[in-house]
Design an enzyme around this catalytic site. Structure first.
Site, short mmCIF file in Angstrom:
data_model
loop_
_atom_site.label_atom_id
_atom_site.label_comp_id
_atom_site.label_asym_id
_atom_site.label_seq_id
_atom_site.Cartn_x
_atom_site.Cartn_y
_atom_site.Cartn_z
N GLU A 120 -3.42 -8.93 2.87
CA GLU A 120 -3.16 -9.38 4.24
C GLU A 120 -4.32 -9.14 5.19
OE1 GLU A 120 -2.22 -5.02 4.60
OE2 GLU A 120 -2.06 -6.57 3.04
N CYS A 128 0.84 -1.20 0.00
CA CYS A 128 0.00 0.00 0.00
C CYS A 128 0.88 1.26 0.00
CB CYS A 128 -1.00 -0.03 1.15
SG CYS A 128 -2.40 1.10 0.87
N HIS A 151 -4.67 -4.79 -0.21
CA HIS A 151 -4.46 -5.41 1.10
C HIS A 151 -4.87 -6.88 1.16
CE1 HIS A 151 -3.24 -1.78 3.24
NE2 HIS A 151 -4.17 -1.13 2.57
#
Length: 305
Positions: A237, A142, A235
């Site tokens: 994750e 990011c 994202h």
């Protein structure tokens, strides 16, 4: 093989309870192999949540991983207990003479600032330069990825009129890439940002390859071979409830925010959100770890040579 973590780190119990193989230092020392040294430069305010998210992904491979938590030397977090930071984190100034097989640089909630106005920008650029001599492969996530691609290639970030927020469908542009081994032709990735990188500017660099992109959210995963780096602007994750936490926070603060797209069943925030990206998240980070394992030096001191 498991991920090696201090037994007192919160992620140790979280991952153990999820069935992830975790070793403490004593057990790891009994295995006659060299673990991969992966550092996490954690720029997010919720340190423990971010530790859990990345440790979960890099700890799911058949290799032993030694995770080191790193912070900027002078920047002090206000959202994580000082005791946690003192026990588990080392400042960059203490680790800059060490070598690592991999480094993850997280995002940071400072998108509205020009890069050079970030209080730790000067030290962060030192980190970027350091990766070229002391790290085999770097993964910028990011804002971390945007900062790296800007520093190395001059690609600018652009402020969006509305926050890109939700779960967006992305296209696999390079199915032969080792980082996308096992990927479907398309996949869903959580997005939460006020800025974007533009494909024409990435292409203009002449040195970057976009691996995953979205018609709605723009380029997502970019490979930078010359700097042994990957940049992802979204994202993978995220936990199942991370977008919900961000949405609930903004609603509670009175901050204008749209319901995250394609996240809740029927876009109804009273429903339980659905995780449709977990398998691809594990694939991507597992492929990254595998590429490191296949190409890194067995002798740590040769990394960067």
């Amino acid at each position: 093989m498991p991920i090696k973590l201090p037994a007192a780190l919160p992620a140790y119990d979280v991952l153990s309870n999820e069935g992830v193989m975790v070793l403490d230092e004593d057990a790891a020392a009994r295995q006659d192999i060299r673990p991969l040294r992966i550092a996490l430069l954690n720029l997010m305010p919720k340190k423990i949540q971010t530790e859990n998210q990345f440790a979960r992904l890099i700890g799911a491979t058949p290799l032993q991983i030694e995770l080191s938590l790193v912070r900027m030397s002078e920047h002090q977090t206000r959202n994580t207990a000082a005791e946690h930071m003192a026990e588990f984190y080392r400042p960059f100034s203490e680790i800059k003479d060490e070598k690592f097989d991999g480094l993850i640089i997280t995002g940071a909630p400072i998108e509205h600032l020009p890069f050079e106005d970030v209080t730790y920008w000067d030290e962060l650029t030192q980190v970027f330069d350091w990766t070229q001599t002391n790290v085999h492969s770097t993964f910028g996530v990011c804002w971390g990825g945007m900062a790296m691609i800007n520093y190395f290639h001059g690609v600018q970030k652009h402020i969006l009129e509305r926050k890109a927020f939700g779960c967006f469908r992305h296209v696999n542009k390079e199915p032969a890439s080792p980082y996308l081994r096992g990927f479907s032709d398309d996949c869903v990735i959580p997005v939460s940002r006020w800025t974007e990188m533009r494909q024409d500017e990435i292409d203009a660099s002449g040195a970057l390859k976009t691996l995953i992109t979205s018609d709605d959210a723009g380029p997502a995963l970019v490979e930078d071979k010359a700097h042994r780096a990957l940049y992802i602007f979204n994202h993978f994750e995220y936990d199942s409830g991370t977008l919900k936490q961000e949405y609930d926070r903004d609603i509670g603060n009175g901050t204008p925010i749209n319901v995250p797209m394609n996240y809740y069943p029927g876009d109804d925030p009273t429903e339980q959100p659905q995780n449709r990206w977990r398998s691809h998240a594990h694939l991507l980070y597992g492929n990254w770890i595998n590429e490191i394992y296949q190409t890194t030096h067995f002798e740590l001191d040769k990394i960067g040579s």
